[in-house]
Design a protein around this motif. Sequence first.
Motif, mmCIF file in Angstrom:
data_model
loop_
_atom_site.group_PDB
_atom_site.id
_atom_site.type_symbol
_atom_site.label_atom_id
_atom_site.label_comp_id
_atom_site.label_asym_id
_atom_site.label_seq_id
_atom_site.Cartn_x
_atom_site.Cartn_y
_atom_site.Cartn_z
ATOM 1 N N THR A 89 36.738 35.446 38.942
ATOM 2 C CA THR A 89 36.604 35.522 37.487
ATOM 3 C C THR A 89 37.158 34.253 36.862
ATOM 4 O OG1 THR A 89 36.798 37.937 37.457
ATOM 5 C CG2 THR A 89 37.251 36.787 35.397
ATOM 6 N N SER A 111 43.184 44.080 35.649
ATOM 7 C CA SER A 111 42.378 43.961 36.868
ATOM 8 C C SER A 111 43.222 44.033 38.130
ATOM 9 C CB SER A 111 41.604 42.637 36.851
ATOM 10 O OG SER A 111 42.460 41.537 37.133
ATOM 11 N N TRP A 168 43.150 40.448 32.273
ATOM 12 C CA TRP A 168 43.467 40.010 33.630
ATOM 13 C C TRP A 168 44.512 40.915 34.273
ATOM 14 C CZ3 TRP A 168 48.392 37.697 34.691
ATOM 15 C CH2 TRP A 168 48.583 37.426 36.055
ATOM 16 N N ARG A 195 44.283 41.512 39.765
ATOM 17 C CA ARG A 195 43.981 40.382 40.643
ATOM 18 C C ARG A 195 45.021 39.284 40.472
ATOM 19 N NH1 ARG A 195 38.574 41.331 38.214
ATOM 20 N NH2 ARG A 195 37.392 42.540 39.745
#
Length: 250
Positions: free
Chosen positions: A79, A164, A161, A166
Amino acid sequence: MPQRLYLPPGHITPPHVVLPDDVAHYLRHVLRLRAGDCFIVFDGTGAEYRVSLRAGGEGIAGEIVERLPDRPPQRLHLTLYQGLPKGKKLPLIIQKITELGAARLVPVQTARATVRLEGREAEAKRWRWQKIAAEAAEQSHGLRPLEVAPVMTWEQALADWRQSGRPGLMPDEALAGESGHGLRDALADLGHPDELAVFIGPEGGLAPAEAAAGREAGLLPISLGPRILRTETAAVVVCALLLYEAGDLG
């Protein structure tokens, strides 16, 4: 090589394919295909099909001839959170990172961005950007067009973010100088994850307060080396390097 076309989800219903009006017009009046001619379709689910054009009293449609062999899955789900740049730079970024294999792009309204988008204008731009991503996936033989998210503020992007789960990287020479992290060092420290996010600032970079907020949120500051890259160059180079390191390129 047969023409390759992206169809929105729901238009491929084996053994038939429903062709949207704009696609049907393109096939008949631009490519000048006739009944029986074949083309390739995909809808972002990972499958692609060879389709035969079929003409009838109610217009034109497609009939699936075969499902093409499945390809190995992408190794890295990447992303890009991109600070809104000026002019035609974002369409260029979208096109190139789609060709490379990035999964998602989030346009971010940052303090130093001169472009301001909101409301209907932002949605109209997003529709156009998604179309560019679909066209780039058609051309580059990608299976899944880049997902273009709505325009977000810096705070919204950080929250998106964090949700997510991640790992995230943030090129910032000032903060990276404290740790000495380059991109390859950062990937090694993170254990070469299969999902990753990277934040790129607009022209002029991120404001110090934004970079500090990013680090406090958990983003890992990295250096891209001694040269100062333009925002569109940095976006494409970082995505290419990350996908190369993951084994999706080269």
